[in-house]
Write an enzyme that holds these catalytic residues in place. Structure first.
Site, short mmCIF file in Angstrom:
data_model
loop_
_atom_site.label_atom_id
_atom_site.label_comp_id
_atom_site.label_asym_id
_atom_site.label_seq_id
_atom_site.Cartn_x
_atom_site.Cartn_y
_atom_site.Cartn_z
N SER A 23 6.79 -0.19 4.20
CA SER A 23 5.39 -0.35 3.61
C SER A 23 5.34 -1.39 2.43
O SER A 23 6.09 -0.97 1.31
CB SER A 23 4.63 0.88 3.24
OG SER A 23 3.45 0.48 2.65
N SER A 47 4.94 -1.83 8.84
CA SER A 47 3.51 -1.64 8.82
C SER A 47 2.97 -2.97 8.31
O SER A 47 3.63 -3.58 7.42
CB SER A 47 3.04 -0.52 7.89
OG SER A 47 1.75 -0.39 7.57
N GLU A 88 -4.45 2.20 0.66
CA GLU A 88 -4.91 3.22 1.31
C GLU A 88 -3.71 3.94 2.30
O GLU A 88 -3.51 5.17 2.51
CB GLU A 88 -5.93 2.93 2.47
CG GLU A 88 -7.43 2.40 1.75
CD GLU A 88 -7.93 3.84 1.15
OE1 GLU A 88 -8.47 4.69 1.99
OE2 GLU A 88 -7.72 4.06 -0.19
N GLU A 89 -2.76 3.13 2.59
CA GLU A 89 -1.69 3.52 3.27
C GLU A 89 -0.58 4.30 2.42
O GLU A 89 0.08 5.37 2.94
CB GLU A 89 -0.86 2.36 4.03
CG GLU A 89 0.54 2.76 4.88
CD GLU A 89 1.18 1.73 5.45
OE1 GLU A 89 0.98 1.56 6.57
OE2 GLU A 89 1.74 1.00 4.66
N LEU A 90 -0.53 3.89 1.21
CA LEU A 90 0.15 4.45 0.18
C LEU A 90 -0.15 5.87 0.02
O LEU A 90 0.56 7.12 -0.24
CB LEU A 90 0.22 3.70 -1.29
CG LEU A 90 0.74 4.33 -2.37
CD1 LEU A 90 2.41 4.58 -2.24
CD2 LEU A 90 0.84 3.46 -3.79
#
Length: 459
Positions: A23, A47, A88-90
């Site tokens: 990421s 990602s 948001e992925e974090l």
């Protein structure tokens, strides 16, 4: 079978575990770092949430990759603003980390800060949770020794070092599992003798063979993790399809970025040939004669001391291809298989006395294969005797003659329940009824279901 069902079955059979989830807050360096990991034999999921500037749910494919990964690498840079998608992925990544299922390694390309002021002003309602997550990420840099602050340092060298460290985490985290360690010493003693690492006057080639699901790839990855530090270049090839055509094309390719983007390992292999480097090359799933012969011929151009390992289900293929020695990975011995099964079914080395007879039946039903032992043990864990009896009878009747394909399909399902097991068996049954069985398929099925038990008696 409908085309939709066929597609679904194919995707399940081809599904693979992910080792490392990547990421990045920006596209800088992500392709380069991913290629380093892949050359170290690490299966990655990259990602692209960093490109998303709007809110949206995390996709199922991304969630599945996070669930399967052992490590998540989060790379940030103060010179590039963090996007909504990245932040948001974090949040999701840190949820997995807090549950203990994921190791998170932050990589700071500049310094321990973030370019988030503008995006936090645009989304004040999300700013508190984002800032909290970024603070946790900063704290992880001090908590985990693999995390690095790359500010003012040579990024290429450090990224390579981090990749090597991650490869050890990935390989050895699996090796610390009793399932992976069982029988490994026995295999490694023989393979070490065949590799003869102390001999540097020649390129040695060996073949590892055995039935599907018996643990050939697990052994090869263990070997890779144990000895790759002894070589200037090391490559683990999961897919050797069309390798000859691709490498011949890369031999004349002047732009290395084209080589890497087309075939991640091609550059390393061709460079080892051009510069006469000492290389460790492991080629998994070699399934035809041309592949094997060409790899052996190509290996003659590597530096003395190089080692090439070919993995196949077909012993004759390896011998005819010209490998110096072959080693057969047989199914686990009875005591080893019972230990692996008990690890997943009872969380202890051996079954309780009141479950011993049922455990023995389950081990035979799994064909002494590590994959089957893991899946069946996990499914039966926590169930009572009556449930065990009913499940084993039902599975034995449903299994038919295609145990390995059923295990592979079961492995790809999220819920290892009996209903999913039966669905997998039905897929295989319909698939087999819709096509002629080749002689090779019949031999594989016979080897798995019958030959395995007879091989136990011989050991």
């Amino acid at each position: 079978m409908s085309s939709a069902s066929s597609s679904s079955a194919a995707s399940l059979l081809l599904g693979r575990e992910v080792d490392v989830f990547l990421s990045f807050c920006c596209q800088t360096s992500h392709g380069y770092f991913q290629n380093i990991l892949i050359r170290n034999g690490i299966r990655t999921f990259l990602s692209y949430r960093c490109l998303e500037k709007r809110f949206g749910p995390i996709g199922q494919r991304t969630l599945k990759a996070l669930e399967e990964s052992r490590v998540a690498v989060v790379m940030t840079s103060t010179t590039k603003p963090c996007s909504v998608g990245f932040l948001e992925e974090l949040l999701v990544i840190l949820e997995f980390q807090e549950k203990g299922s994921l190791m998170v390694i932050p990589i700071f390309l500049t310094d321990l800060s973030f370019n988030v002021e503008e995006i936090c002003r645009q989304h004040p309602e999300k700013a508190p949770s984002w800032r909290t997550a970024l603070t946790k990420l900063t704290n992880l840099a001090a908590e985990y020794p693999l995390s690095q602050n790359l500010a003012g340092m040579d990024q290429s060298d450090l990224l390579n070092q981090i990749a090597r460290d991650i490869s050890l985490v990935v390989f050895y985290s699996g090796s610390n599992d009793s399932n992976a360690l069982v029988a490994m010493d026995r295999h490694m003693k023989v393979v070490y003798d065949l590799l003869a690492l102390e001999v540097n006057k020649e390129v040695r080639t060996i073949g590892i063979w055995g039935s599907a699901g018996v643990g050939k790839t697990t052994l090869a990855r263990y070997i890779y993790a144990e000895i790759f530090v002894n070589f200037q270049t090391h490559v683990f090839l999961d897919n050797v399809e069309n390798m000859k055509d691709k490498l011949l094309k890369f031999e004349g390719e002047e732009d290395p970025t084209v080589i890497i983007s087309s075939y991640h390992d091609g550059h390393e292999i061709t460079e080892a040939r051009r510069k006469h480097r000492k290389i460790l090359l492991i080629a998994d799933d070699v399934n035809n004669m041309e592949q094997g012969k060409w790899i052996i011929e190509y290996a003659n151009w590597f530096a003395p001391g190089s080692r090439v390992i070919l993995i196949s289900q077909n012993k004759n293929l390896l011998v005819d291809a010209g490998v110096m020695d072959v080693y057969e990975v047989r199914s686990l011995r009875y005591d080893e298989a019972l230990q692996v099964f008990s690890h997943f079914a009872f969380k202890q080395p051996y079954p309780p006395s009141d479950f011993e007879e049922l455990a023995v039946r389950a081990v035979h039903l799994a064909g002494f294969l590590p994959l089957g032992l893991r899946l069946l043990g996990s499914f039966l864990a926590g169930k009572g005797r009556e449930e065990w009896v009913a499940a084993l009878l039902k599975l034995k009747a449903k299994q038919g003659g295609h145990i390995m394909e059923v295990w592979k399909l079961m492995e790809a399902t999220d819920d290892k329940g009996l209903e999913e097991w039966e669905t997998a068996a039905d897929i295989v049954e319909r698939k087999e009824s819709s096509q002629d069985k080749s002689q090779q398929e019949s031999e594989v099925a016979a080897d798995i279901l019958i030959g395995k038990e007879s091989s136990q008696d011989k050991q």
